[in-house]
Design a protein around this motif. Structure first.
Motif, short mmCIF file in Angstrom:
data_model
loop_
_atom_site.label_atom_id
_atom_site.label_comp_id
_atom_site.label_asym_id
_atom_site.label_seq_id
_atom_site.Cartn_x
_atom_site.Cartn_y
_atom_site.Cartn_z
N ASP A 19 0.85 -1.19 0.00
CA ASP A 19 0.00 0.00 0.00
C ASP A 19 0.88 1.24 0.00
OD1 ASP A 19 -2.25 1.48 -0.06
OD2 ASP A 19 -2.86 1.13 2.01
N LYS A 20 0.38 2.29 -0.59
CA LYS A 20 1.11 3.55 -0.65
C LYS A 20 0.23 4.66 -0.12
CE LYS A 20 3.60 6.55 -3.90
NZ LYS A 20 4.02 6.76 -5.30
N LYS A 21 0.83 5.51 0.72
CA LYS A 21 0.07 6.61 1.29
C LYS A 21 0.87 7.89 1.18
CE LYS A 21 -2.45 8.15 5.36
NZ LYS A 21 -2.91 7.83 6.72
N ASP A 22 0.20 8.95 0.77
CA ASP A 22 0.81 10.28 0.73
C ASP A 22 0.43 11.03 2.00
OD1 ASP A 22 1.91 9.85 -1.75
OD2 ASP A 22 0.26 10.76 -2.85
N ILE A 23 1.44 11.67 2.62
CA ILE A 23 1.16 12.50 3.78
C ILE A 23 1.55 13.94 3.45
CG2 ILE A 23 1.43 10.60 5.40
CD1 ILE A 23 4.15 11.62 6.12
N TYR A 24 0.84 14.86 4.04
CA TYR A 24 1.02 16.27 3.72
C TYR A 24 1.50 17.01 4.98
CZ TYR A 24 -1.76 14.79 -0.25
OH TYR A 24 -2.21 14.12 -1.36
N GLU A 111 8.07 13.78 -2.41
CA GLU A 111 7.47 14.10 -3.71
C GLU A 111 7.63 15.58 -4.06
OE1 GLU A 111 6.03 11.91 -5.70
OE2 GLU A 111 5.81 10.15 -4.43
N ASN A 112 7.50 16.43 -3.05
CA ASN A 112 7.51 17.86 -3.34
C ASN A 112 7.75 18.66 -2.07
OD1 ASN A 112 7.07 20.15 -5.14
ND2 ASN A 112 5.19 20.49 -3.97
N ILE A 113 8.47 19.79 -2.21
CA ILE A 113 8.63 20.76 -1.10
C ILE A 113 8.38 22.16 -1.65
CG2 ILE A 113 10.16 21.77 0.62
CD1 ILE A 113 11.73 19.22 0.72
N ASP A 114 7.37 22.82 -1.10
CA ASP A 114 7.10 24.22 -1.43
C ASP A 114 7.41 25.08 -0.20
OD1 ASP A 114 6.23 23.85 -4.05
OD2 ASP A 114 4.20 23.36 -3.39
N SER A 127 4.92 20.21 2.20
CA SER A 127 5.60 19.10 1.54
C SER A 127 4.68 17.90 1.42
CB SER A 127 6.86 18.71 2.32
OG SER A 127 7.52 17.61 1.72
N VAL A 128 4.89 17.13 0.35
CA VAL A 128 4.18 15.87 0.14
C VAL A 128 5.21 14.74 0.22
CG1 VAL A 128 2.74 14.49 -1.41
CG2 VAL A 128 2.51 16.98 -1.37
#
Length: 522
Positions: A19-24, A111-114, A127-128
């Motif tokens: 399973d894959k989960k994105d956290i914010y 995945e990303n850093i703003d 960030s994601v």
């Protein structure tokens, strides 16, 4: 002679779930006391550090932090500074059916850093982070290896392939080295960034040990003590060898090894002339090693006797069968182009590569692996004199040939970076070449009805009640074993009488002659 059951135990690590989960993450980073006022943020990068992974009923608890590194232009003397911050997180990944007896492997990825600059020298970070989880359990299955008895006993076996994990362990070692700057490099005012990565070079499995030879590659960005306080970049490589103890292993076994660089640190030292020109690098290297054997076993799935009736007990089991494994190496190339910025590349400070698999499928005896390689470059612009970043995603595709694989099977891929190289091919272009290793394992879930008990009864098989010759028409899904068992004869007898050339491939509509044979005692 009564029936003798020969039993064995099969130990298999099975994948229960993926399973894959994105956290914010959304956090305000407050400036520390005495920190220079930020005029402009030049670059923000980060890596995920997992501190704890726990499995509970139906969920995995993951805790860790985003290790953030920020380069910025400070108000004081308009020079470049660096700062490091932690953004903590605690997350639950809900997965039905899992429990404390299972194992969890979590692979994190940024995945990303703003970011944006706030008042009072503070920053806002969004960030994601993706958490790719794999849950496995160790299954111990009691199987019937063979059945022995008197004359007339027939046994049907089915072959399975599987990986038996012999052992696994983790070990850490500290790798360190001090090196002096080349003569044409300025002295050090401050270290702005250190990036350390660990790469595997060679692995040997010997008795009770895994020997890992590797290399850490350090990329050091520092502020030079010259007229312009120029930012300089220098690379340094440190080879190392370390052992991981795992009892019961030997050189004929297979391995899976993963390396992690943790807690990098440094110290600036003086050279013999008292100038700050020596950098002492240090990193904690963690090595995860798993040792396994490719095994084959024939298990009893049916039995009968041409002489006596047998009372059978069966059980349906699901086995994660390993069809095959292969290690493949690929080179991913991409060209970073800064032409849109109309800026000539004066110097390259750092290049980071993060490959990620997006799709895996099996087509025509090939494993097709698709992914994206994200490349991020930190560089100095010629005209502006500013530190800039450019990021591009490059798709890649790999084809791996493997025998006896079909589309209904599952491909499990472990991807590791072995090396990263780059070359400036023009004033605005940099070619990046990353070498990756793909550990590919093909599995399928095999459902088998295995024999658990077999008791010979007093009743004899009723062969004498049947005609001397029976002509049987093969039906759909019939096997030669089924027919032989139904008429209390043997497969060998049917093959001989009917001159069958392909016993594993009889066709519906075929005629099978069954001749009754009776033992006569005079």
């Amino acid at each position: 002679m009564p029936i003798e059951l020969i039993k064995d135990i099969v130990k298999i690590d099975q994948i229960v779930s993926r399973d894959k989960k994105d956290i914010y993450l959304d956090k305000k980073i407050e400036a520390s006391s005495g920190e220079p006022k930020i005029i402009k943020i030049l670059n923000v990068e980060g890596d995920v550090v997992l501190e704890n992974i726990e499995i509970h009923n139906d969920k995995v608890k993951v805790s860790g932090y985003l290790d953030m590194r920020t380069l910025y232009m400070g108000e004081e003397e308009n020079r470049i500074y660096n700062k490091r911050d932690k953004v903590n997180f605690n997350e639950d990944i809900l997965i039905d059916g899992i429990n404390e007896d299972m194992k969890a492997e979590i692979i994190p990825n940024v995945e990303n850093i703003d970011y944006r600059l706030l008042e009072d020298n503070n920053m806002e970070i969004k960030s994601v982070i993706s958490l790719d989880g794999k849950i496995t359990k160790s299954n111990t299955i009691d199987i019937l290896k063979n059945v022995k008895g008197e004359k007339g006993l027939q046994v049907l076996k089915e072959k399975i392939k599987y990986n038996e994990v012999v052992g696994e362990n983790s070990s850490t070692t500290i790798v360190k080295d001090a090196f002096e700057l080349p003569e044409n490099f300025p002295d050090i005012i401050d270290i702005l960034r250190i990036d350390i990565k660990a790469f595997e070079k060679e692995v040997k499995v010997v008795e009770d040990k895994v020997i890992v030879a590797g290399e850490i590659k350090g990329n050091v960005m520092y502020l030079g003590d010259d007229e312009d306080n120029r930012v300089k970049n220098i690379k340094h490589e440190i080879p190392f060898t370390h052992f991981v103890d795992i009892s019961g292993i030997n050189k004929d076994m297979n391995h899976l090894v993963k390396l992690y660089s943790l807690e990098p640190s440094y110290e600036i030292k003086e050279d013999v002339n008292g100038r700050l020109r020596v950098i002492d690098l240090e990193s904690l290297i963690k090595i995860d090693a798993k040792i396994f054997e490719n095994k084959e076993m024939k298990i009893t799935v049916d039995t009968y006797s041409t002489e006596k009736k047998i009372d059978l007990s069966k059980e349906s089991v699901s086995i994660n069968e390993n069809i095959g494994s292969i290690v493949n190496k690929e080179i991913i190339k991409g060209v970073l182009d800064v032409s849109d910025d109309y800026e000539i590349i004066k110097d390259i400070y750092n290049i980071d590569v993060k490959p990620m698999i997006t799709d895996t499928r099996i087509i025509d005896s090939k494993v097709v692996i698709e992914g994206i390689s994200s490349i991020n470059m930190l560089y100095l612009g010629e005209e502006s004199g500013e530190i800039k970043t450019v990021k591009s995603d490059f798709p890649f595709k790999s084809y791996i040939d493997m025998d006896d694989i079909t589309e209904d099977m599952n491909a499990q891929i472990d991807l590791m970076i072995e090396d990263i190289e780059y070359n400036k091919i023009s004033s605005r272009e940099v070619e990046v070449e990353s070498k990756i290793k793909l550990n590919t394992s093909i599995n399928r879930i095999k459902n088998i009805n295995i024999v658990t008990e077999a008791v010979e009864l007093e009743d004899e098989a009723d062969v004498n009640q049947r005609p001397s010759i029976v002509i049987y028409t093969v039906k759909n899904n019939d096997t030669l074993w089924d027919i032989a068992k139904k008429f209390d004869t043997t497969m060998e007898e049917l093959i001989d009488v009917n001159e069958i050339m392909t016993p594993d491939n009889i066709m519906p509509g075929e005629k099978i002659f069954i001749i009754k044979t009776v033992d006569v005692t005079i």
